[in-house]
Motif scaffolding. Structure first.
Motif, PDB file in Angstrom:
ATOM      1  N   THR B 309       0.533  -1.444  -0.255  1.00 43.55           N
ATOM      2  CA  THR B 309      -0.188  -0.026  -0.061  1.00 43.55           C
ATOM      3  C   THR B 309       1.073   1.318   0.320  1.00 43.55           C
ATOM      4  OG1 THR B 309      -1.565  -1.256   1.593  1.00 43.55           O
ATOM      5  CG2 THR B 309      -1.778   0.736   1.046  1.00 43.55           C
ATOM      6  N   THR B 310       2.008   1.031   0.941  1.00 43.53           N
ATOM      7  CA  THR B 310       2.771   2.745   0.536  1.00 43.53           C
ATOM      8  C   THR B 310       3.201   2.348  -0.002  1.00 43.53           C
ATOM      9  OG1 THR B 310       2.779   1.665   3.026  1.00 43.53           O
ATOM     10  CG2 THR B 310       3.988   3.270   2.804  1.00 43.53           C
ATOM     11  N   GLU B 311       4.322   1.585  -0.909  1.00 44.12           N
ATOM     12  CA  GLU B 311       4.827   1.948  -2.059  1.00 44.12           C
ATOM     13  C   GLU B 311       4.039   2.330  -3.139  1.00 44.12           C
ATOM     14  OE1 GLU B 311       6.405  -2.104  -3.515  1.00 44.12           O
ATOM     15  OE2 GLU B 311       7.355  -0.706  -5.171  1.00 44.12           O
ATOM     16  N   ASN B 312       2.883   1.548  -3.481  1.00 46.96           N
ATOM     17  CA  ASN B 312       1.419   1.854  -4.814  1.00 46.96           C
ATOM     18  C   ASN B 312       1.880   3.733  -4.284  1.00 46.96           C
ATOM     19  OD1 ASN B 312       1.554  -0.487  -5.775  1.00 46.96           O
ATOM     20  ND2 ASN B 312      -0.895  -1.050  -4.942  1.00 46.96           N
ATOM     21  N   PHE B 313       1.843   3.335  -2.784  1.00 48.61           N
ATOM     22  CA  PHE B 313       1.412   5.734  -3.102  1.00 48.61           C
ATOM     23  C   PHE B 313       2.645   6.261  -3.569  1.00 48.61           C
ATOM     24  CE2 PHE B 313       1.228   8.728   0.772  1.00 48.61           C
ATOM     25  CZ  PHE B 313      -0.018   9.489  -0.140  1.00 48.61           C
ATOM     26  N   LEU B 314       3.596   6.012  -3.140  1.00 47.94           N
ATOM     27  CA  LEU B 314       4.526   7.027  -2.962  1.00 47.94           C
ATOM     28  C   LEU B 314       5.253   6.697  -4.487  1.00 47.94           C
ATOM     29  CD1 LEU B 314       6.437   6.422   0.324  1.00 47.94           C
ATOM     30  CD2 LEU B 314       5.499   8.125   0.090  1.00 47.94           C
ATOM     31  N   VAL B 315       5.745   5.271  -4.589  1.00 46.70           N
ATOM     32  CA  VAL B 315       6.027   5.837  -6.300  1.00 46.70           C
ATOM     33  C   VAL B 315       5.093   6.222  -7.574  1.00 46.70           C
ATOM     34  CG1 VAL B 315       5.943   3.798  -7.959  1.00 46.70           C
ATOM     35  CG2 VAL B 315       7.070   3.367  -5.659  1.00 46.70           C
ATOM     36  N   GLY B 316       3.904   6.527  -7.136  1.00 43.21           N
ATOM     37  CA  GLY B 316       2.977   7.134  -8.299  1.00 43.21           C
ATOM     38  C   GLY B 316       3.664   8.730  -8.022  1.00 43.21           C
ATOM     39  N   TYR B 317       3.847   9.137  -6.717  1.00 43.70           N
ATOM     40  CA  TYR B 317       4.632  10.655  -7.160  1.00 43.70           C
ATOM     41  C   TYR B 317       6.142  10.301  -7.272  1.00 43.70           C
ATOM     42  CZ  TYR B 317       0.954  11.845  -4.312  1.00 43.70           C
ATOM     43  OH  TYR B 317      -0.631  12.702  -3.829  1.00 43.70           O
ATOM     44  N   LEU B 318       7.442   9.276  -7.035  1.00 41.26           N
ATOM     45  CA  LEU B 318       8.018   8.918  -7.627  1.00 41.26           C
ATOM     46  C   LEU B 318       7.682   9.280  -9.086  1.00 41.26           C
ATOM     47  CD1 LEU B 318      10.958   8.860  -5.878  1.00 41.26           C
ATOM     48  CD2 LEU B 318      10.728   6.903  -6.839  1.00 41.26           C
ATOM     49  N   ASP B 319       7.426   8.439 -10.030  1.00 42.14           N
ATOM     50  CA  ASP B 319       7.227   8.312 -11.295  1.00 42.14           C
ATOM     51  C   ASP B 319       6.775   9.578 -12.134  1.00 42.14           C
ATOM     52  OD1 ASP B 319       7.594   5.787 -11.717  1.00 42.14           O
ATOM     53  OD2 ASP B 319       5.974   5.197 -11.579  1.00 42.14           O
ATOM     54  N   GLN B 320       5.769  10.617 -10.707  1.00 46.77           N
ATOM     55  CA  GLN B 320       5.761  11.837 -11.598  1.00 46.77           C
ATOM     56  C   GLN B 320       6.635  13.313 -11.087  1.00 46.77           C
ATOM     57  OE1 GLN B 320       2.083  12.600  -9.639  1.00 46.77           O
ATOM     58  NE2 GLN B 320       0.275  12.137 -11.241  1.00 46.77           N
ATOM     59  N   ALA B 321       7.662  12.374 -10.041  1.00 44.70           N
ATOM     60  CA  ALA B 321       8.582  13.720 -10.352  1.00 44.70           C
ATOM     61  C   ALA B 321       9.218  13.298 -11.244  1.00 44.70           C
ATOM     62  CB  ALA B 321       9.173  13.762  -8.932  1.00 44.70           C
ATOM     63  N   GLN B 322       9.910  12.145 -11.590  1.00 45.62           N
ATOM     64  CA  GLN B 322      10.676  12.019 -12.712  1.00 45.62           C
ATOM     65  C   GLN B 322      10.481  12.341 -13.969  1.00 45.62           C
ATOM     66  OE1 GLN B 322      11.402   7.432 -13.406  1.00 45.62           O
ATOM     67  NE2 GLN B 322      13.564   7.455 -14.184  1.00 45.62           N
ATOM     68  N   LYS B 323       9.308  12.460 -14.387  1.00 43.66           N
ATOM     69  CA  LYS B 323       8.671  12.594 -15.299  1.00 43.66           C
ATOM     70  C   LYS B 323       8.628  14.597 -15.739  1.00 43.66           C
ATOM     71  CE  LYS B 323       5.646   8.734 -17.436  1.00 43.66           C
ATOM     72  NZ  LYS B 323       4.764   8.070 -15.877  1.00 43.66           N
ATOM     73  N   LEU B 324       8.661  14.836 -14.545  1.00 47.24           N
ATOM     74  CA  LEU B 324       8.233  16.274 -14.408  1.00 47.24           C
ATOM     75  C   LEU B 324       9.790  16.887 -14.488  1.00 47.24           C
ATOM     76  CD1 LEU B 324       5.950  17.481 -11.408  1.00 47.24           C
ATOM     77  CD2 LEU B 324       6.091  17.836 -14.050  1.00 47.24           C
ATOM     78  N   GLY B 325      11.072  15.883 -13.925  1.00 44.07           N
ATOM     79  CA  GLY B 325      11.866  16.581 -14.192  1.00 44.07           C
ATOM     80  C   GLY B 325      12.118  16.170 -15.153  1.00 44.07           C
ATOM     81  N   GLY B 326      12.334  15.167 -16.267  1.00 43.76           N
ATOM     82  CA  GLY B 326      12.476  15.236 -17.657  1.00 43.76           C
ATOM     83  C   GLY B 326      11.930  15.985 -18.227  1.00 43.76           C
TER      84      GLY B 326
END
Lengths: 88, 643
Positions: B309-326
């Motif tokens: 549950t926690t990983e799903n929640f956090l990884v979602g944000y992580l992916d978004q942040a990575q895309k934004l960074g790109g």
């Protein structure tokens, strides 16, 4: 008299003899014990004259016994070297 | 010179709990005998005075057998402690006093902590502490260490005892033994005790008792004395019809029985308590295993559900942040690689992927350890261990191995035979530690479901079992029988559980995380300059053999530093956090199995070479690599059949 290892769960008995026939255990030179663990028995409070109660025995495996207020898990090999007298 | 207080007592009586109370959290505490295998030192400032506290491994007596116990004995005999703080489990007072009598004969200032008074109460044991103190000639302080009760007073008493120089009463044996001591005393030179830094009477008794270490020491310095000592041992043995060690230890036992009867009243309760009933189930030959399976399943489910549950929640944000960074920095720039792929993913990969599983895993393991359930597991597993030709006690390194391989390797010191230490160390490092558990959870459980993860653990045990059986055939030795005290169930205190989890987590944050971040940066640079291709090419034979994508190669190299690293790297190497989209189920499983078994991490290799020597550590590396390869291949073929 019979070995502790042959008692059923729930039975109580008095320790009559610890069979320490071999000259010396090579690990700590404790008196006689062939498996080194036998010399630990006294440390754990299991001595001649004490009353032991078998709490559980897992088939051919280890036994759980109660001596005074301590519970000791022992291998059947060790338990077979402890002679006891059944108590009512 | 600061005052040195040494904590000593029988295994699992709460020395480390008391020590931790004094020192802040420094020593590992669990509810099974033998958690402390080497001594821990801490400086404490108390009432404006600097004090050194030393936590020693538990001993049943001063005649020691295993290396951990020998450490305590040597420390005490070297006379380094200004005050001996003897901790006693009040609920097993009768037995514990035997060590106390031995310690008293060291003639040092001493204080007795009657610990676990609550447990003694529950068992209906009433102890007259002032009377005990009067009989022994040392201050006695009742304590409940887990609740912090009586500990300040204890420290105060210990400091005072050190300053005043409290002298314990002299332990007197029955007349014929005293005569033998007196005669030996006439025939030997008291200088011998001075040379060894020991009290004269202590040395005499120990020599009569046939203490192998001291006998060897005296024999080396004054070979002429040995026949005299042997002669007196013989007289003692003949007059009692038993060996001299037994004569004296029985004597000590008789003395403690007298003391116990004088100071304690026992009124046992008639009804079986819930603890006894629970024990009956937990150690039953059928229900015990059912309970074990239930506990394990619950453990895995809870860790996995919470983690997922926690990983799903956090990884979602992580992916978004990575895309934004790109988008912001441009996908192919060095800044993007360094800042986003390297630094950002290194830092937050740890948070989002490792933490969610690591935290519940550590808390769960701490709860299991402190409850006292694990010794019951050792009892149930004894048969199995013997089937493997191992000592029942060797279950402890295996259990610790689920936390971290380093303490597992160190804890093999509780085993007496070098052969057992070697075999158990080599096998225990194959147990999935918390880092590797994170990988199992994050890859296998996440993509294939929690039961597959459980399957990986069972497969791991099966492999260890087979290897144990093989090593027994190669290095046969009669394994001594299991003999282990089963402690009471104790309600784990949140304080200790959280402290302990934090302690392990801190290790991850301080040691592993920086390595994760650095590794992540290095990989991003390698990728930017296109060097990762060379590393991957070099590892092509391996990855091709296992049927894994080429990019996985670098992650395996980094995994040797820290096992978590191969997980974080995997995300980075494959360029996504959604790994199951890139790797097939068979590949995921093969990767996990390979990482699970191949080369222990750098800290474990260091621990192995410290405990066993570098040759054996090298052996561990070679064996595990070979093993991982074979099992990886097996998993690949298995995957091809099933998926």
């Amino acid at each position: 008299m019979l070995p502790l290892g042959l008692l059923a769960p729930g039975e109580r008995a008095e320790v009559v003899e610890l069979m320490l026939e071999k000259p010396s255990c090579q690990h700590c030179r404790c008196p006689g014990a062939s498996p080194h663990s036998l010399c630990r028995l006294g440390d754990l409070g299991l001595r001649v004259g004490k009353t032991v109660e078998v709490l559980n025995a897992s088939g051919a495996g280890a036994l759980l016994v109660k001596v005074d207020e301590a519970r000791i898990a022992m291998n059947r090999g060790v338990a077979m070297k402890i002679k006891v007298r059944r108590k009512a | 010179m600061s005052l040195k207080i040494a904590l000593i007592g029988q295994p699992n009586c709460g020395k480390s709990t008391i020590f931790n109370y004094f020192s802040g959290y420094k020593a590992m505490v669990s509810n099974f005998p033998g958690t402390t295998v080497k001594y821990t030192v801490s400086q404490v400032v108390f009432q404006g005075e600097e004090i050194t506290c030393v936590d020693l491994p538990g001993v049943y007596s001063l005649t020691s057998t295993d290396p951990a116990e020998l450490e305590s004995r040597n420390y005490l005999l070297a006379g380094e402690a200004d005050v001996i703080l003897n901790v006693i489990d009040a609920s097993t007072l009768g037995r514990s006093l035997e060590l106390t009598l031995e310690l008293m004969s060291l003639e040092r200032p001493m204080v007795l902590a009657l610990n676990m008074m609550d447990e003694a109460d529950r068992k209906g044991i009433r102890i007259d502490a002032p009377k005990l103190s009067e009989m022994l000639g040392v201050p006695v302080v009742p304590t409940v260490a887990a609740a912090g009760r009586g500990l300040t007073e204890l420290l105060e008493t210990a400091v005072q005892a050190g300053h005043v120089g409290v002298r314990p009463v002299q332990v007197m044996f029955s007349r014929d033994i005293e005569e033998e001591i007196a005669e030996l005393s006439d025939r030997l030179d008291p200088d011998q005790a001075r040379e060894l830094g020991l009290p004269w009477r202590f040395l005499l008794v120990k020599l009569l008792e046939d203490d192998p270490h001291l006998l060897a020491e005296v024999g080396r310095r004054h070979p002429g004395c040995l026949p005299i000592i042997r002669n007196h041992q013989k007289i003692l043995a003949e007059s009692h019809g038993r060996s001299p060690e037994i004569v004296i230890s029985s004597e000590r036992h008789a003395l403690t029985v007298n003391i116990f009867e004088a100071v304690a009243k026992v009124t046992p309760s008639q009804k079986p308590t819930w603890r006894e009933r629970l024990d009956w189930i937990a150690t039953h030959k059928f229900w015990g295993y059912v309970l074990l399976l239930l506990v394990l399943t619950l453990f895995f489910q809870v860790v996995f559900r919470l983690g997922q549950t926690t990983e799903n929640f956090l990884v979602g944000y992580l992916d978004q942040a990575q895309k934004l960074g790109g988008v912001w920095l441009g996908k192919d720039t060095l800044t993007y690689y360094l800042l986003v792929e390297g630094l950002f993913m290194g830092i937050f990969g740890g948070v989002a992927i490792v933490f969610p599983y690591l935290v519940p895993f550590l808390v769960g393991l701490a709860l299991l350890e402190d409850s006292g359930y694990l010794p019951r597991v050792a009892f149930l597993m004894d048969n199995l261990m013997h089937l493997l030709g191992l000592h029942g006690k060797s279950i402890i390194p295996f259990i610790l191995g689920y936390g971290c391989s380093v303490p597992a390797v160190i804890s093999t010191r509780i085993l007496e035979s070098p052969r057992d230490r070697l075999v158990v160390s080599l096998l225990a490092v194959l147990i999935p530690c918390s880092a590797r558990s994170v990988i199992i959870f994050a890859l296998v459980a996440y993509a294939l479901g929690p039961y597959w993860a459980l399957g990986v653990y069972l497969f791991n045990l099966l492999v260890i079992g087979i290897l144990g059986r093989i090593s027994t055939m190669l290095l046969p030795e009669v394994s001594p029988g299991l003999l282990m005290e089963i402690p009471e169930y104790r309600k784990p205190t949140w304080h200790n559980v959280l402290r302990k989890s934090w302690y392990s987590l801190k290790d991850f944050i301080v040691v592993a995380w920086p390595i994760l971040i650095a590794g992540s940066l290095v990989l991003s640079l390698l990728k930017f300059y296109g060097f990762d291709g060379h590393v991957n090419d070099a590892l092509r034979p391996l990855t091709a053999l296992l049927g894994l994508p080429l990019q996985v190669g670098t992650t395996l190299i980094f995994g040797i530093m820290r096992k978590e690293l191969s997980l974080i790297m995997l995300n980075e190497a494959l360029g996504t956090t959604n790994i199951s989209a890139v790797l097939s189920h068979a590949q995921l499983l093969t990767f996990t199995i390979f990482v699970l078994f191949y080369v222990p991490c750098a800290s474990t290799i260091a621990a192995l070479s410290r405990e066993l020597g570098w040759k054996q550590a090298g052996l561990a590396v070679v064996i595990s690599l070979g093993l991982a390869l074979v099992l990886g291949l097996l998993t690949r073929s298995f995957g091809a059949l099933v998926f």
